[in-house]
Scaffold this active site. Structure first.
Site, PDB file in Angstrom:
ATOM      1  CE  LYS A  22      40.139  49.165  36.651  1.00  7.74           C
ATOM      2  NZ  LYS A  22      41.013  47.951  36.572  1.00  7.74           N
ATOM      3  CG  ASN A  23      43.317  48.788  33.893  1.00 11.22           C
ATOM      4  OD1 ASN A  23      43.143  48.707  34.966  1.00 11.22           O
ATOM      5  ND2 ASN A  23      42.565  48.244  32.735  1.00 11.22           N
ATOM      6  CB  CYS A 116      39.060  38.170  39.634  1.00  9.59           C
ATOM      7  SG  CYS A 116      39.009  38.517  37.947  1.00  9.59           S
ATOM      8  NE  ARG A 121      42.779  38.802  35.144  1.00  8.62           N
ATOM      9  CZ  ARG A 121      42.416  39.841  35.635  1.00  8.62           C
ATOM     10  NH1 ARG A 121      41.247  39.907  36.282  1.00  8.62           N
ATOM     11  NH2 ARG A 121      43.125  40.989  35.250  1.00  8.62           N
ATOM     12  CG  LEU A 125      52.476  34.194  30.707  1.00 12.97           C
ATOM     13  CD1 LEU A 125      51.704  34.989  29.732  1.00 12.97           C
ATOM     14  CD2 LEU A 125      53.503  33.159  30.001  1.00 12.97           C
ATOM     15  CG  ASP A 305      39.521  45.883  30.244  1.00 15.87           C
ATOM     16  OD1 ASP A 305      40.599  46.674  30.394  1.00 15.87           O
ATOM     17  OD2 ASP A 305      39.093  44.695  30.303  1.00 15.87           O
ATOM     18  CB  ILE A 327      41.275  38.715  26.608  1.00 15.02           C
ATOM     19  CG1 ILE A 327      41.658  39.422  25.112  1.00 15.02           C
ATOM     20  CG2 ILE A 327      42.350  38.905  27.687  1.00 15.02           C
ATOM     21  CD1 ILE A 327      43.000  39.017  24.685  1.00 15.02           C
ATOM     22  NE  ARG A 397      37.697  45.584  41.573  1.00 19.59           N
ATOM     23  CZ  ARG A 397      38.069  44.664  41.545  1.00 19.59           C
ATOM     24  NH1 ARG A 397      37.519  43.673  41.522  1.00 19.59           N
ATOM     25  NH2 ARG A 397      39.667  44.869  41.433  1.00 19.59           N
TER      26      ARG A 397
HETATM   27  C1  EPZ Z   1      45.140  43.925  32.492  1.00 17.75           C
HETATM   28  O1  EPZ Z   1      44.929  42.797  33.235  1.00 17.75           O
HETATM   29  C2  EPZ Z   1      43.946  44.746  33.214  1.00 17.75           C
HETATM   30  N1  EPZ Z   1      44.138  45.129  34.472  1.00 17.75           N
HETATM   31  C3  EPZ Z   1      42.616  44.409  32.636  1.00 17.75           C
HETATM   32  O2  EPZ Z   1      41.666  45.227  33.075  1.00 17.75           O
HETATM   33  C4  EPZ Z   1      42.528  44.090  30.978  1.00 17.75           C
HETATM   34  O3  EPZ Z   1      41.567  43.420  30.713  1.00 17.75           O
HETATM   35  C5  EPZ Z   1      43.722  43.063  30.776  1.00 17.75           C
HETATM   36  O4  EPZ Z   1      45.263  43.675  31.115  1.00 17.75           O
HETATM   37  C6  EPZ Z   1      43.813  42.855  29.176  1.00 17.75           C
HETATM   38  O5  EPZ Z   1      44.003  44.053  28.417  1.00 17.75           O
HETATM   39  C7  EPZ Z   1      44.912  45.899  34.955  1.00 17.75           C
HETATM   40  O6  EPZ Z   1      46.011  46.585  34.183  1.00 17.75           O
HETATM   41  C8  EPZ Z   1      45.080  46.369  36.452  1.00 17.75           C
HETATM   42  P1  EPZ Z   1      46.778  40.168  31.105  1.00 17.75           P
HETATM   43  P2  EPZ Z   1      46.059  41.486  33.337  1.00 17.75           P
HETATM   44  O7  EPZ Z   1      47.855  39.492  32.005  1.00 17.75           O
HETATM   45  O8  EPZ Z   1      47.395  42.181  33.328  1.00 17.75           O
HETATM   46  C9  EPZ Z   1      46.473  35.302  30.627  1.00 17.75           C
HETATM   47  C10 EPZ Z   1      39.751  45.976  33.734  1.00 17.75           C
HETATM   48  O9  EPZ Z   1      38.560  45.568  33.548  1.00 17.75           O
HETATM   49  N2  EPZ Z   1      47.491  35.314  31.304  1.00 17.75           N
HETATM   50  O10 EPZ Z   1      47.272  40.737  29.774  1.00 17.75           O
HETATM   51  O11 EPZ Z   1      45.640  40.440  34.312  1.00 17.75           O
HETATM   52  C11 EPZ Z   1      45.230  35.649  31.103  1.00 17.75           C
HETATM   53  O12 EPZ Z   1      44.607  34.736  32.119  1.00 17.75           O
HETATM   54  C12 EPZ Z   1      40.675  44.877  33.872  1.00 17.75           C
HETATM   55  O13 EPZ Z   1      39.780  47.223  34.025  1.00 17.75           O
HETATM   56  C13 EPZ Z   1      48.137  33.912  31.662  1.00 17.75           C
HETATM   57  O14 EPZ Z   1      47.702  32.838  31.023  1.00 17.75           O
HETATM   58  O15 EPZ Z   1      45.872  40.831  31.861  1.00 17.75           O
HETATM   59  C14 EPZ Z   1      44.332  36.244  30.353  1.00 17.75           C
HETATM   60  O16 EPZ Z   1      43.710  35.123  29.532  1.00 17.75           O
HETATM   61  C15 EPZ Z   1      40.058  43.445  33.729  1.00 17.75           C
HETATM   62  N3  EPZ Z   1      49.288  33.785  32.651  1.00 17.75           N
HETATM   63  C16 EPZ Z   1      45.253  36.971  29.166  1.00 17.75           C
HETATM   64  O17 EPZ Z   1      46.543  36.427  29.676  1.00 17.75           O
HETATM   65  C17 EPZ Z   1      49.846  35.056  32.965  1.00 17.75           C
HETATM   66  O18 EPZ Z   1      50.855  34.934  33.693  1.00 17.75           O
HETATM   67  C18 EPZ Z   1      45.559  38.626  29.404  1.00 17.75           C
HETATM   68  O19 EPZ Z   1      46.039  38.728  30.813  1.00 17.75           O
HETATM   69  C19 EPZ Z   1      49.272  36.382  32.869  1.00 17.75           C
HETATM   70  C20 EPZ Z   1      48.165  36.379  32.081  1.00 17.75           C
END
Ligand code: EPZ
Length: 417
Positions: A22-23, A116, A121, A125, A305, A327, A397
């Site tokens: 999915k990701n 969410c 979220r 960045l 995850d 995370i 999902r």
């Molecule tokens: C991706 O989400 C995945 N989703 C998530 O999978 C996964 O848990 C996550 O990466 C971490 O591996 C998809 O790929 C569609 P991040 P993403 O940006 O990109 C903070 C699932 O269950 N952050 O690496 O949103 C954020 O709040 C889903 O399949 C900022 O602060 O994850 C979090 O604490 C859930 N500012 C951390 O970084 C930003 O601009 C990691 O987020 C962006 C993120």
């Protein structure tokens, strides 16, 4: 609202062809708009998140066609550079289209994604990196307005190795003349898959999988055929199901090299695992024993995850397991549901302490988000009696036909609409 009815106590025995990731597929579908032609995506999982991404593609003007697990995306006539509120609200990870829309049109207007179930979220960045590429961004009335008529390559250092921010930066920079560098990039296998897809289209990106990615901008990208990598989180979830049911499972068409931290944890718990590159076999542990501390980290650390499905398994391990969720700020919603089934889990902020082994009994429980819902399935297999899991839409999902997959391995599971 459909629900899953699971009669626990049966050993899982069987083979599973692991679905596409999915990701990996979500950012690749966003990248597909960058060609002027057709992209054929193989091993595409049939998931609610993919269906919602297809709605975004159609909203932009793409023509999309399914054939089993093959998705054809024709971007030759796209003309829309906006994502409306209702589409963004139904799936906040549609923000991954921002970089691609900017590359395609030189502008973008997308609704703020908001939070969410698992956290707020933020996308600071993402926006900081796009601004470093010269994108003018204003945020008002709940929308993000982007103008990119004066973009330039940049050396970007991400304050955190955000998966989405890395992907959006790759998508925004891949057609900006010159060399853009991303430092402290996310290293997930899904980032490598996006790089490979973009390079197949004609991009010049190197370094994905490491913490430094270089992107040499090109003028044109072409429609291609591509096969999505297997879903490492779904694969590990089914390993947890087999372990929780004291059963045996053979995973095929998986990629064990993406699963190191999860396989090691299962081995530490006493599971017997045999791995080849595309195959993983799990046989039951003599005794499941607790792993002292499990801390979620960016890849290649222990994935956030899989925290909840492995916590469900930890309730069946003899001893005390400590989980630290580093995370996301709200990723323990499955715990009160596991406690309803008889688990002994205490939490304090981002720390959860699991005392095992606890005897689980079937109960009516609620899925509150995707992976927490999967955790309830793991627990139901170990529980005595019948478990009813409400809100299966969350599980759908990310897991393709979970009830058919588990039923094919001897589990007594039915979906009730
Ligand atoms: C991706 O989400 C995945 N989703 C998530 O999978 C996964 O848990 C996550 O990466 C971490 O591996 C998809 O790929 C569609 P991040 P993403 O940006 O990109 C903070 C699932 O269950 N952050 O690496 O949103 C954020 O709040 C889903 O399949 C900022 O602060 O994850 C979090 O604490 C859930 N500012 C951390 O970084 C930003 O601009 C990691 O987020 C962006 C993120």
């Amino acid at each position: 609202m459909s629900k899953l009815i699971i009669d626990g106590g049966r050993k899982m025995e069987g083979e599973i062809d692991v679905q596409g990731s999915k990701n990996a597929v979500l950012p690749i579908l966003a990248a597909a708009i960058l060609s002027d032609g057709k992209n054929i995506i193989y091993n595409c999982p049939r998931l609610r998140d993919v269906e919602m991404t297809i709605e975004v593609l159609k909203n932009l003007g793409c023509r999309v066609k399914w054939e089993d697990n093959c998705l054809e995306v024709d971007s030759s006539d796209i003309s829309v550079y906006t994502i409306p509120d209702e589409l963004m609200r139904q799936m906040r990870s549609s923000i991954i289209f921002l970089g691609a829309i900017i590359s395609k049109f030189g502008k973008a207007e997308v609704s703020m994604p908001g939070g969410c179930e698992i956290g707020n979220r933020p996308i600071d960045l993402h926006l900081k990196a796009l601004r470093q590429l010269g994108v003018e961004i204003t945020e008002s009335h709940g929308f993000i307005y982007c103008k990119a008529d004066k973009t330039e390559p940049a050396n970007i250092h991400l304050d955190f190795p955000s998966v989405g921010a890395t992907e959006n930066t790759m998508l925004a920079a891949c057609m900006i003349e010159g060399i853009t560098i991303i430092e402290n990039a996310a290293r997930e296998p899904e980032i490598v898959d996006l790089q490979n897809f973009l390079n197949r289209m004609g991009a010049k990106i190197r370094g994905a999988g490491s913490d430094t990615i270089s992107i040499e901008g090109v003028h044109k990208l072409y429609g291609v055929e591509y096969t999505i990598i297997p879903d490492r989180i779904v694969a590990a979830t089914y390993l947890a199901c087999a372990a929780a049911s004291d059963g045996t499972v053979i995973l095929k068409n998986t990629d064990s090299t993406h699963m190191g931290a999860m396989i090691n944890t299962l081995k530490d718990m006493g599971c017997r695992l045999y791995t080849e590159k595309t195959k993983v076999i799990l046989q039951p542990a003599k005794i499941l024993k607790s792993v002292d501390t499990i801390k979620t980290m960016p890849y290649p650390g222990f994935p956030t995850d899989i925290q909840s499905p492995f916590m469900a398994l930890a309730t069946q391990c003899r001893g005390t397991s400590v989980f630290v969720e580093n995370i996301f700020e709200n990723r323990f919603q499955h715990i009160e549901e596991l406690v309803r089934m008889g688990a002994d889990i205490k939490t304090d902020g981002r720390v959860a302490v699991v005392i095992g082994k606890s005897k689980l009994t079937g109960a009516k429980v609620m899925a509150k988000e995707l992976r927490g819902g999967a955790a309830l399935v793991v627990a139901a297999l170990a529980a005595e009696g019948t478990t009813e899991i409400e809100n299966v839409k969350y599980i759908d999902r990310g897991y393709q036909s979970i009830e058919k997959t588990l039923a094919s391995c001897g589990i007594d599971i039915k979906r009730k609409e």
